[in-house]
Design a protein around this motif. Structure first.
Motif: not given
Length: 789
Positions: A109-130
């Motif tokens: 997690v520390e190597k890939l910074h997986l604890n820092e994430r970005t999401y797009i929250k649409g009208k139907a669902k929330t999707t991760e932007l990796y």
């Protein structure tokens, strides 16, 4: 052969099971409901899928070299496997636990910074932007590493806004953004962002992310004969899963080598300290020996040869025991120091070796935990408790080995004492020289032992890299694991079928009313005189007329024909009509049964003999003030006054009940009733008795002696199934003459069809009244019953 009794025949009839066609048609009748249910369920499944984020499975297979079977260095390393400090045979069960450990996942997690994430929250669902190319965010600082935070950004028009509750603050497309706990450096491409979509910058503690990923990670030993493990993990972004698995293998190798080298380094440092200490002790012994030799003490002569020979074996055992006790003391000193590694000095005891290995691994696990959480954390405290338990077990094992070693040493001393008794003639100086020589041998062997372990540790450190795991192939994504659209639709359809079919089955199970002809025929041998369809016009009570060709009229004509057949064309004039309870259509059937005889030219009279609740006059709109049966019995009327013609129905007469008496049963038993029937038999061709319900009072049984035949009314969907057993008893006991059943208010179509789920020719009739025009062919089909599906 014995004749078949009605009861035996009835039991045989009850064993008849419905055919497959009947079972299928039973549910096909509900096809519209089933189609609606399936449509709703399918639509619900479609909507559900629109709100679900796909989860992908990524996998990698890793080979774990087994040095004992020949690894990267072949036979050379295999030859050294017995002297190295580490066991070179891979234990895959232990390795699975290491791979799934939270501490290893924290490194990933520390190597890939997986604890820092970005999401797009649409009208139907929330999707991760990796690794999104159009929105990037880097954490600059964190105030509290144990508290998570998210920052929301929305695009309105061409402007970006940061959303905090109900407030929106305009921000640039690039710069810094300060949260409560986290500061981000971000860069956004506003031309790519969609209008009104919300973007979330999420940060959470490394330990929290690692816990979730460790729980999600699966490690499987697919082939028990090979040192190969398969890793699989589920992520919403395939690239994330691939990066995670590849990095996990790399970090596992790095961590494994770090732990091995750290223990080796600690062992080398410990041995160096002991070598220097032993060098000093050995120097002191050699100095003492030198002084003895300078005092001109000679070596033992031949007279002591026999004793020295016997002491040789015991001396070697004493040296070996004392050297082993020295090693135990070295290890014991390390055990007394909390949270410190224990060097592996090659003690010949599998219990101690195993406990030392587990203790050292637990030390390193605790240190990994302390990197991300305080010492007061319950997880760290549990790890510390495990270490204390290991230390206690190691101390106990060392004590046991020390006791056994001391016992061996005592026996060796006995052997030496036996040999020494033969050296009584040897001078004291020579005996002192022998003791110093023994001490010198012990120190020299212990010194050489430590030097040997030092070389072995150096070789182990040099060979650690050869034990790294080897990915067979890079990580790949195998596809979507959830939601599986086909499985979702399948479950939805099965659920949609189960609900209506289950309700239909439950409805049938709880239905205690007569519904189908089978409900009657399976429980009684009583002949069914006929079935009368449902009368849609509640106001019209007389549905039989001279020029009427409606279905109801034809059905009453069929009943008339069946009665003639049942009585074998004998002159049976009096027909008793009864039922189980009120409301089963007894009066309706009595009226129309009388009417169907009247239109056949039979002079017919209907007796309103239900003195408790008369309904005949009410149905015919005849005033109930006219003189009737009770008037006649009380001698207030003559027989000739009783018959009243029914308007618009030639040959049809009715005798009213008269005033409702307080004692109907006694009136029916009066001898004037016998005179009434004697008079009617002379002046009328057919007499219909509308009696009281048999299930409520005994009036019908009293009138049975006057009747020539009995018609028992069963109303579909009203009469209880359990009443059919009572009807069967009446039929078998022959308490009523020429007993038969007429089924009233029959529903020919739909879920409650009397004719079963396969239908009947009646189901295609169009019920009508009056003069309906039909073709000759239709009339012919109606008369002979050929109008089928």
């Amino acid at each position: 052969m014995k004749p078949i009794t009605p009861s035996v025949a009835l039991k045989a009839k009850q064993q008849v099971k419905p055919s497959i066609k009947e079972i299928i048609l039973k549910y096909i009748i509900y096809l519209p409901i089933i189609i609606i249910s399936v449509t709703i369920a399918t639509a619900g499944a479609y909507i559900y899928l629109q709100y679900q984020v796909p989860v992908y499975a990524s996998t990698i297979s890793v080979y774990f070299p087994d040095m004992a079977k020949g690894g990267a260095q072949g036979a050379d390393v295999s030859a050294l496997s017995e002297v190295l400090l580490f066991d070179q045979k891979v234990n895959l069960v232990n390795e699975i636990q290491v791979i799934k450990s939270k501490s290893l996942m924290q490194r990933v997690v520390e190597k890939l910074h997986l604890n820092e994430r970005t999401y797009i929250k649409g009208k139907a669902k929330t999707t991760e932007l990796y690794r999104s190319p159009y929105i990037q965010a880097t954490v600059l600082s964190v105030k509290d590493s144990s508290q998570g935070e998210y920052i929301e950004i929305v695009k309105l028009g061409k402007q970006l806004f940061r959303v905090v509750g109900d407030q929106k603050t305009a921000i640039a497309s690039e710069g810094k953004i300060q949260g409560t706990n986290v500061t981000y450096a971000y860069k956004v491409d506003p031309l790519v962002l969609k209008e009104e979509d919300k973007y979330l910058l999420v940060w959470e503690p490394i330990s929290q992310t690692a816990s979730v990923l460790s729980w999600t990670l699966g490690v499987y030993h697919t082939d028990k004969t090979a040192n190969i493990l398969s890793f699989i993990i589920h992520t919403e972004v395939p690239a994330k899963g691939i990066d995670l698995l590849n990095t996990l293998v790399v970090e596992y190798n790095i961590r494994s080598n770090e732990q091995k080298n750290r223990l080796v380094d600690y062992t080398l440092q410990f041995i160096d300290e002991r070598v220097e200490l032993m060098r000093g002790e050995l120097g002191k012994v050699e100095t003492g020996l030198q002084r003895m030799q300078e005092s001109e003490v000679i070596t033992p002569n031949a007279t002591s040869g026999i004793g020295l020979g016997e002491m040789a074996t015991g001396k070697d055992k004493i040296v070996e025991s004392e050297m082993k006790l020295e090693v135990i003391n070295m290890v014991r000193q390390s055990v007394t120091k909390p949270n410190q590694l224990i060097p592996t000095l090659g003690l010949d005891d599998p219990t101690i070796s195993g406990l030392v290995g587990q203790y050292n691994s637990a030390i390193m696990e605790r240190e990994e935990l302390l990197r991300t959480m305080p010492a007061a954390n319950p997880i760290v405290r549990n790890a510390q408790a495990s270490l204390e338990k290991y230390r206690a077990n190691i101390s106990s094992a060392l004590d046991n080995v020390a006791v056994r070693t001391k016992q061996l040493k005592q026996r060796a001393y006995g052997d030496v004492s036996a040999g020494r008794s033969k050296l009584v003639s040897v001078p004291r100086q020579e005996r002192q020289l022998l003791e110093i020589s023994r001490q010198q041998d012990i120190k020299e062997k212990l010194f050489l032992f430590l030097l040997q372990r030092k070389e072995e540790a150096a070789i182990t450190k040099a060979s650690n890299l050869s034990s790294n795991t080897i990915p067979i192939d890079p990580a790949v994504t195998t596809g979507v694991v959830k939601p599986i659209a086909g499985a979702i639709y399948q479950k939805a359809i099965l659920f949609a079928l189960f609900i209506p079919l289950g309700l239909i089955y439950l409805r049938e199970l709880l239905n205690d009313k007569v519904t189908t002809r089978q409900d009657i025929s399976s429980k009684t041998n009583t002949p069914i005189m006929g079935e009368i369809l449902h009368n849609a016009d509640k106001k019209r009570r007389l549905v039989v007329a001279f020029d009427d060709r409606s279905v109801l009229g034809e059905q009453f004509r069929m009943v008339r024909a069946n009665m003639t057949f049942l009585t074998k064309n004998r002159d049976k004039k009096v027909v008793l009509v009864t039922s189980t309870t009120s409301g089963e259509g007894k009066t309706f059937c009595s009226l129309n049964l009388g009417a169907v005889y009247a239109i056949a030219g039979k002079k017919t009279v209907i007796l309103e003999m239900d003195l408790r609740k008369p309904k005949v006059t009410e149905s015919l709109n005849i005033p109930n003030t006219l003189k009737g049966i009770t008037h006649y019995v009380s001698e207030q009327a003559e027989l000739e006054e009783l018959p009243i013609p029914v308007p618009e129905h030639q040959n049809l007469f009715v005798i009213t009940a008269g005033i409702i008496p307080p004692n109907p049963s006694e009136i029916l038993m009066d001898e004037r009733i016998d005179q009434l029937f004697a008079y009617l038999r002379i002046h009328f061709d057919c007499i219909i008795i509308d009696s009281a319900p048999l299930g409520l009072v005994s009036d019908a049984k009293v009138l049975a002696k006057q009747a020539d035949s009995t018609v028992y009314i069963v109303r579909q969907r009203v009469t209880a199934k359990k009443q059919i057993h009572a009807i069967n008893e009446l039929y078998e006991k022959e308490e009523f003459p020429n007993f038969s059943i007429m089924v009233n208010d029959v529903k020919a179509r739909g879920s409650a069809s009397y004719y079963g789920y396969g239908g009947n020719y009646m189901s295609n009739y169009k019920v009508s009244y009056g003069n309906e025009e039909k073709t000759m062919w239709q009339k012919a089909k109606t008369l002979v019953g050929l109008n089928k599906n």
